[in-house]
Design a protein around this motif. Sequence first.
Motif, short mmCIF file in Angstrom:
data_model
loop_
_atom_site.label_atom_id
_atom_site.label_comp_id
_atom_site.label_asym_id
_atom_site.label_seq_id
_atom_site.Cartn_x
_atom_site.Cartn_y
_atom_site.Cartn_z
N GLU A 122 0.93 -1.27 0.06
CA GLU A 122 -0.13 0.02 -0.08
C GLU A 122 0.95 1.17 0.01
N PHE A 125 2.14 2.39 -3.51
CA PHE A 125 1.35 3.08 -4.38
C PHE A 125 0.80 4.40 -3.88
N LEU A 126 0.74 4.60 -2.59
CA LEU A 126 0.31 5.89 -2.19
C LEU A 126 1.48 6.74 -2.20
N LEU A 128 3.88 6.61 -4.69
CA LEU A 128 3.88 7.12 -6.13
C LEU A 128 2.96 8.02 -6.53
N GLN A 129 1.81 7.96 -5.90
CA GLN A 129 0.40 8.70 -6.20
C GLN A 129 0.92 10.18 -5.92
N LEU A 133 2.43 9.25 -10.28
CA LEU A 133 2.78 7.96 -10.90
C LEU A 133 1.87 6.83 -10.34
N THR A 134 1.89 5.85 -11.28
CA THR A 134 1.10 4.53 -10.83
C THR A 134 1.92 3.21 -11.43
N ALA A 135 2.37 2.58 -10.47
CA ALA A 135 3.19 1.31 -11.04
C ALA A 135 2.16 0.33 -11.60
N PRO A 136 2.56 -0.50 -12.57
CA PRO A 136 1.66 -1.47 -13.21
C PRO A 136 1.75 -2.63 -12.22
N ASP A 137 2.66 -2.80 -11.52
CA ASP A 137 2.45 -4.07 -10.43
C ASP A 137 3.27 -3.63 -9.35
N THR A 138 3.62 -4.59 -8.40
CA THR A 138 4.46 -4.54 -7.30
C THR A 138 5.70 -5.25 -7.18
#
Length: 204
Positions: A122, A125-126, A128-129, A133-138
């Motif tokens: 979590e 993604f938070l 990067l936001q 930005l948004t990653a396509p996966d982890t």
Amino acid sequence: MNAVTSIHPGEHLRLPARHGVAIRLSKGQTLKVVNTHGKQVVDTWAFNPDDLTESMSMEHSRPFWLKLNPCKGDGLLTNQRRIILTLIEDTSPGVHDSLVAACDPTRYVQLGVVGHHASCNENLFLALQTLGLTAPDTPSPLNLFMNVPVHRDGRIEFAAPVSEPGHYVCLQAAMDAVVVLSACPQDITAVNGMQPQDIHYCVI
């Protein structure tokens, strides 16, 4: 709260326990990650800011090192086998982890947690936001200071970190990069000595 922070070169900033931060590095800049209290794991990711499908990859780095953990001078490869970061200094005993995936909500359910529990997934993604930005996966992270002994019979275990207060690592950007740090929220296993704590970081 995961947030982006205005960073002045050399200024040590606090990353609160259980939270994450995204940091833009230009090629040649160095990120210093300080284990302020000694027993805190820091999940670490790096992405190509122009193409987030290219990210630091432990699966690609281990064959490059021919070992399980990086040492001073080792490059960290992306999934395109390019060096994105180089470990240029490590004052800790050098015990880190490249095997274990980031903790996530499902992991905490498996550990018996009821309700929401902060996680490194979590936090990624938070953080990067905050940069839009948004990653396509982890991707699997480099878990700085994490102690995962591998036994002769192939078993692994989660043990408390062996780093001491003030130990640090320095990661130099071999290309422009977005680095995400998560002060791991794990408090069910021994990963953080059962007590997640703040860390500090700075860009040099």
